[in-house]
Design a protein around this motif. Sequence first.
Motif, mmCIF file in Angstrom:
data_model
loop_
_atom_site.group_PDB
_atom_site.id
_atom_site.type_symbol
_atom_site.label_atom_id
_atom_site.label_comp_id
_atom_site.label_asym_id
_atom_site.label_seq_id
_atom_site.Cartn_x
_atom_site.Cartn_y
_atom_site.Cartn_z
ATOM 1 N N UNK A 184 0.809 -1.204 0.000
ATOM 2 C CA UNK A 184 0.000 0.000 0.000
ATOM 3 C C UNK A 184 0.848 1.263 0.000
ATOM 4 N N UNK A 185 0.195 2.355 -0.365
ATOM 5 C CA UNK A 185 0.834 3.660 -0.437
ATOM 6 C C UNK A 185 0.207 4.537 0.642
ATOM 7 N N UNK A 186 1.062 5.215 1.431
ATOM 8 C CA UNK A 186 0.549 6.106 2.461
ATOM 9 C C UNK A 186 1.063 7.515 2.213
ATOM 10 N N UNK A 187 0.178 8.483 2.344
ATOM 11 C CA UNK A 187 0.595 9.873 2.294
ATOM 12 C C UNK A 187 0.231 10.488 3.640
ATOM 13 N N UNK A 188 1.203 11.042 4.335
ATOM 14 C CA UNK A 188 1.019 11.583 5.683
ATOM 15 C C UNK A 188 0.341 10.569 6.593
ATOM 16 N N UNK A 189 0.734 9.300 6.472
ATOM 17 C CA UNK A 189 0.222 8.267 7.347
ATOM 18 C C UNK A 189 -1.141 7.719 6.972
ATOM 19 N N UNK A 190 -1.777 8.266 5.952
ATOM 20 C CA UNK A 190 -3.090 7.771 5.540
ATOM 21 C C UNK A 190 -2.957 6.957 4.268
ATOM 22 N N UNK A 191 -3.615 5.809 4.228
ATOM 23 C CA UNK A 191 -3.525 4.998 3.031
ATOM 24 C C UNK A 191 -4.285 5.670 1.884
ATOM 25 N N UNK A 192 -3.686 5.698 0.712
ATOM 26 C CA UNK A 192 -4.349 6.327 -0.437
ATOM 27 C C UNK A 192 -4.262 5.400 -1.649
ATOM 28 N N UNK A 193 -5.195 5.610 -2.578
ATOM 29 C CA UNK A 193 -5.123 4.940 -3.880
ATOM 30 C C UNK A 193 -4.963 6.038 -4.920
ATOM 31 N N UNK A 194 -3.884 5.954 -5.684
ATOM 32 C CA UNK A 194 -3.599 6.985 -6.690
ATOM 33 C C UNK A 194 -3.992 6.456 -8.066
ATOM 34 N N UNK A 195 -5.009 7.073 -8.655
ATOM 35 C CA UNK A 195 -5.533 6.550 -9.919
ATOM 36 C C UNK A 195 -4.754 7.009 -11.136
ATOM 37 N N UNK A 196 -4.183 8.200 -11.064
ATOM 38 C CA UNK A 196 -3.508 8.758 -12.231
ATOM 39 C C UNK A 196 -2.553 9.833 -11.739
ATOM 40 N N UNK A 197 -1.626 10.265 -12.603
ATOM 41 C CA UNK A 197 -0.718 11.340 -12.187
ATOM 42 C C UNK A 197 -1.476 12.595 -11.734
ATOM 43 N N UNK A 198 -2.607 12.876 -12.384
ATOM 44 C CA UNK A 198 -3.376 14.056 -11.983
ATOM 45 C C UNK A 198 -3.982 13.869 -10.599
ATOM 46 N N UNK A 199 -4.437 12.653 -10.352
ATOM 47 C CA UNK A 199 -5.018 12.340 -9.051
ATOM 48 C C UNK A 199 -3.941 12.432 -7.971
ATOM 49 N N UNK A 200 -2.738 11.918 -8.300
ATOM 50 C CA UNK A 200 -1.622 11.992 -7.350
ATOM 51 C C UNK A 200 -1.293 13.450 -7.049
#
Lengths: 325, 504
Positions: free
Chosen positions: B63-79
Amino acid sequence: MNRSLRPLMATVIIFAIAYAAAVMQFPGLLSTRVLGNFLTDNAFLGITAVGMTFVILSGGIDLSVGAVIGFTGVLVAVLISSLGLHPLVAFAIALVVAALFGAAMGFAIHYLQVPAFIVTLAGMFLARGGASVITQDSVPINHAFYSYLSSLYFRLPGGGRLSFVGLLMVAVFIVGAIVAHRTRFGSYVYALGGNTTSASLMGVPVARTTIQIYMLSSVLAGLAGIVFSLYTSAGYPLAAVGVELDAIGAVVIGGTLLTGGYGFVFGTFVGVMLLGLVQTYIIFDGTLSSWWTKIVIGFLLFLFIVLQRLVFAASSRGDRAPQKA
Amino acid sequence: MEQTAFRMEARGVSKIFGNHTALDAVEFGLLPGEVHALLGENGAGKSTLIKILTGAYQPDGGKILVDGEEVVLNSPLHAQSFGIGAVYQEVNLLPNRSVAENLFLGHQPTRFGLVDRRRMDREARVLLQRYGLGIDPSSELGTHSVAVQQIVAIARAVQLSGKVLILDEPTASLDRDEVQRLFEVVAGLKRDGLAIVFITHFLDQVFALADRVTILRNGKLIDTRRLDELTRTELVRKMLGKDIAFSGSTSLKTERPVTDVLIDYEGYGKKRSVHPFSLTIHKGEVIGVAGLLGSGRTEMARIMFGIDPADQGTATLNGRPVAIKTAVDAIKHGFGFCPEDRKADGIFGELSVRENIVIALQGKLGWFRALNRDEQLDLAGQFGEAMDIRAASLDMPVKLLSGGNQQKVILARWLATDPAFLILDEPTRGIDVGAHAEIVRTINRLRDDGMALVVISSELDEVVAYSSRIVVMRDREMVAELRGEDISPGVIVQAIATHGEKAA
């Protein structure tokens, strides 16, 4: 922006010189009467060329516009003359049909990844064929509103007439210039012409913009078809054959780079006027065959392509980034 | 102490393509205010990891976490909306538009629905000043240098994202001053608390800029370390995966050449590509070229073969000066070149084995001496057999062959032209063991037949096995020439790693 202004400046200077030279030979050319007729006679070409400017700026091409002019002319004529609809209703229907047609082409270009050249070539055959299916003959339009519109004009000082269609063309150019240079949609059009991959990475809605560009081109071609039917008071399926090439010529002579990304709507206006000037000169001369128009256009096109090549090749950065090992 | 408060984190991330595991449970943590170098050779999984972090790929595990929260990144724009921005070697901006528009495209300030250009230029000017750029925001981006474009790209990415900045080989096409300027910008962003991932092949730059380093190899995490606890040699060893004891020195012993000089490159180089190098190649000699990815190995080969013509130095063939301006010149002089990426540069996938073999010879003969079908079949059969190409028929399309057999076809193609000098770029990459052995055998045979060869390879053991001399490339410069008993993996690693320390 300096670099892309250079071809535009060249066009303006060439037009000024050519006009001055023509006036010296035929002083009658310098009158509001001739200028007014310039606008009226080239209105349908100018309106088409505005749409073509957007298409070429985005790096595409639209070969279907001449056929769309023919198709909408016939459609409007049949709707008015055979079905008895009011011209305004017929206009609305024709423009909606043209918009859907353009949207379909844009859809195919983006989602099927087919080159615009092929898609719009198919569109050209479809529209021209469709017009001939509706009728093979020239359909005259006899409607009070039509006669009113086509005879509507403002008197210019010096006895010239600025007709409704001439005014419409000028309006289309002004709105086109604002849309191209002052809206986000306009910046997306240039972005697509610059580099599609970068544009999509920068968040440009590529699909939507592509579809909108071809819709715009077809709608303006439809409008040009209406103008053409006003001009001739008839609809004819073989009208405006080859106008797509005149429009492309006007856009390129106006300083827009054929590969996209650089150019101005105003340049296209000068390009259309330059083509009009050549035609008018040949009429004034009276001894030259009208085919000389084609020769001059060909020469001008060649000149401008060479000029653009020089301007853009000389100032582009020569050094390619080294390849990844 | 730093194990807390990651700005962005990848936990046990895996990615599988078909039956190839590109990333295998990789852990990657990024702290605010650090520059984190990501290193690894080709195929190590760097770009896969980057694509997952920017949302271009979806991970198959972890999984990917940003600031400790799990996130799902759909596309570069979403990221981007999570504050993650990236800048690539190829500047992904619009050279035909103004600097200001490139900064704000899609977010231009508007008034009454129209773009407010004056405000856009004003805001752009303020933004650029923060990066020390005094350029006119209304000027066309394409008229500026790559370095300035790169900084504009960074400014845009930071402006729109602002938490994590991924720099994927940003310095690859910059010169030294430009690199310095870019480093100042990155150092400034680091002070502002941005978390920065830095990918490069230049070890000097890693040591100059980065705080921590993560090394990947074959899709696996090898190590994450603070750079001040790591020596250059350790780093190279981790990247190449060589556990070797070092022999003492890299002294350059001179050994009398036993055969005639075939070709002599003197001060040969090309600006922005490879620093001038001098190399004398004898008949019946294999020169191995070693170096990390991006060290200029391939560029050197391309310059030798005239694909990127040299802009300085001279080449002398059999005692006579020659100009090698294009690949056609090189072929006329009896050169051959098997490029690294055979799918893109070497093989005509749709054409048959036969056609692929005869094409270089046909190119050498010219337009008017066409080889007829019988001659073609004869040639193809002869070389196909010599190279042991395993194809059902010589008329089958090359793209249906395995990688190893494709490589043999390219080799056979050049052998058919009877070259005096052959350059092979990574001839054994991505091919099976049997084909590998066959190619090494062929290299040895050709050398014994008196051909001169330059072979570029990342496989140190392999280079050592067949080279008469080894040239070591580093940061686009030829840094060492090894002979005799210096030819060992240990010395090569040391040459790659240590030479720069005195320069840095």
